[in-house]
Design an enzyme around this catalytic site. Structure first.
Site, PDB file in Angstrom:
ATOM      1  N   ASN A  86      45.341  36.119  43.530  1.00  0.00           N
ATOM      2  CA  ASN A  86      44.167  35.552  43.288  1.00  0.00           C
ATOM      3  C   ASN A  86      43.333  36.729  43.804  1.00  0.00           C
ATOM      4  O   ASN A  86      43.739  37.802  44.155  1.00  0.00           O
ATOM      5  CB  ASN A  86      43.630  34.275  43.850  1.00  0.00           C
ATOM      6  CG  ASN A  86      43.744  33.138  42.134  1.00  0.00           C
ATOM      7  OD1 ASN A  86      43.080  33.408  41.591  1.00  0.00           O
ATOM      8  ND2 ASN A  86      43.422  32.379  43.285  1.00  0.00           N
TER       9      ASN A  86
ATOM     10  N   ARG B 256      49.088  43.517  21.748  1.00  0.00           N
ATOM     11  CA  ARG B 256      49.035  42.672  23.497  1.00  0.00           C
ATOM     12  C   ARG B 256      50.335  43.769  23.944  1.00  0.00           C
ATOM     13  O   ARG B 256      50.967  44.640  23.410  1.00  0.00           O
ATOM     14  CB  ARG B 256      49.483  41.793  23.027  1.00  0.00           C
ATOM     15  CG  ARG B 256      50.930  41.139  21.935  1.00  0.00           C
ATOM     16  CD  ARG B 256      51.845  40.172  23.043  1.00  0.00           C
ATOM     17  NE  ARG B 256      51.353  38.901  22.851  1.00  0.00           N
ATOM     18  CZ  ARG B 256      50.644  39.089  24.321  1.00  0.00           C
ATOM     19  NH1 ARG B 256      50.790  39.586  25.166  1.00  0.00           N
ATOM     20  NH2 ARG B 256      49.924  37.583  24.461  1.00  0.00           N
TER      21      ARG B 256
ATOM     22  N   ASN C 122      47.273  35.358  35.837  1.00  0.00           N
ATOM     23  CA  ASN C 122      46.405  34.406  37.032  1.00  0.00           C
ATOM     24  C   ASN C 122      45.303  35.358  36.375  1.00  0.00           C
ATOM     25  O   ASN C 122      44.753  35.929  35.716  1.00  0.00           O
ATOM     26  CB  ASN C 122      46.579  34.402  38.159  1.00  0.00           C
ATOM     27  CG  ASN C 122      45.907  33.357  38.622  1.00  0.00           C
ATOM     28  OD1 ASN C 122      46.133  32.509  38.224  1.00  0.00           O
ATOM     29  ND2 ASN C 122      45.288  33.279  39.416  1.00  0.00           N
TER      30      ASN C 122
ATOM     31  N   ASP D 264      40.472  31.533  46.745  1.00  0.00           N
ATOM     32  CA  ASP D 264      40.233  31.577  45.548  1.00  0.00           C
ATOM     33  C   ASP D 264      39.624  33.224  44.908  1.00  0.00           C
ATOM     34  O   ASP D 264      40.036  34.240  45.461  1.00  0.00           O
ATOM     35  CB  ASP D 264      40.356  31.047  44.446  1.00  0.00           C
ATOM     36  CG  ASP D 264      41.374  30.207  43.239  1.00  0.00           C
ATOM     37  OD1 ASP D 264      40.911  31.359  42.749  1.00  0.00           O
ATOM     38  OD2 ASP D 264      41.084  29.011  43.055  1.00  0.00           O
TER      39      ASP D 264
END
Length: 309
Positions: A160, A99, A114, A210
């Protein structure tokens, strides 16, 4: 004069593809092997469709923090994820292998990754936002194939989408809080963005753009949160189609060649309806590329996966 863009043929009756009702479904993607993957952001789950629509979604991975979206790895197995406050590499069995956290996201306000997408060069484009959608606290980050992370855009609120045109020349990005989708010229060799323009903007009260995808004919498809619809736009920004849904909060879209798949959410609803949070499907003749694989390195990025609120 170029021929007008064709309006796609789409059915009208949406059906659920699983028995689950997700809190915040998102990031639905078609992989080269035919699988459909998606995430339930706030529960940190990576999921795939069941073989039987009367069955439950199959869990591929569960993280201890929000999971925004994934891209398949170019090794042919596993995923790169926008998760928590950075990036995570997952083995095919869902095991976390490495990570990379982004220091800029560690301070207040509390933030998370997101939606995200990979381009044809293996660059991973991922948005970040504040949990409470603080204005200007969002950003767009790019993870390059050599492991370098660049914060490309700042002062966003709820980034988004992002989605890339078939020729790789345009990056589309929604800032949902402002009701707008922007188009940027993208330098294919470097990933540099320029020439921002408003591709479409929704009037206040008409929902928020979105998750998005771009089909093989260059048409942009956008889920519209709060408006119970999916919209399809021609490459020049002309609205071609408004498709009504039986649920108010669609979140992302995917084209399989014969179906349009839409994820939805029940997040924030006091009394969710029977299809809020469902993964829905309707016949559709539009085709789109499968999800581009990520080519970014994961060596020397190993660290603990620290749960976040």
């Amino acid at each position: 004069m170029p021929a007008p863009t064709r309006t796609p043929e789409v059915g009208t009756e949406f059906t659920p593809l699983a028995t689950d009702r997700l809190e915040l479904g998102e990031g639905v993607r078609l992989l080269d092997d035919g699988r459909i993957v998606l995430v339930d952001i706030l529960t940190g789950r990576l999921l795939t469709l069941p073989y039987d629509p009367d069955g439950a979604l199959i869990e591929l991975a569960r993280l201890g923090e929000p999971l925004g979206a994934v891209a398949p790895l170019n090794t042919g197995a596993g995923f790169l994820a926008a998760a928590g406050t950075g990036f995570a590499w997952l083995a095919e069995d869902g095991t976390l292998t490495s990570r990379k956290r982004l220091p800029d996201l560690e301070g207040p306000p509390l933030r998370r990754m997101n939606d995200a997408v990979c381009d044809a060069q293996g660059r991973f484009w991922a948005g970040s936002m504040a949990y409470d959608a603080d204005p200007g606290a969002g950003a767009l980050h790019r993870l390059d194939p050599d492991g370098t992370v660049v914060t490309v855009l700042k002062d966003l609120t709820v980034p988004n989408g992002p989605a890339v045109s078939p020729d790789g020349a345009t990056l589309y990005l929604a800032d949902s809080a402002h009701g707008a989708v922007y188009a940027y010229r993208m330098h294919q060799a470097t990933g540099a963005l320029s020439g921002r323009r408003v591709f479409f903007r929704l009037a206040p009260g008409n929902g928020s753009p979105d998750g998005m995808t771009v089909d093989d004919e260059g048409r942009l498809w956008s889920a519209v949160w709060g408006a119970a619809e999916v919209r399809c736009y021609a490459p020049d920004g002309q609205l071609l189609l408004r498709l009504g849904l039986p649920t108010g909060q669609p979140t992302s879209v995917c084209l399989t060649g014969d179906r349009l798949i839409v994820t939805t959410a029940r997040y924030g609803l006091d009394a969710p309806g029977p299809l809020d949070g469902a993964v829905l499907s309707v016949p559709c003749d539009a085709t789109a590329p499968t999800a581009s694989p990520a080519a970014s390195r994961s060596d020397q990025l190993i660290g603990p996966l620290v749960p976040r609120p």
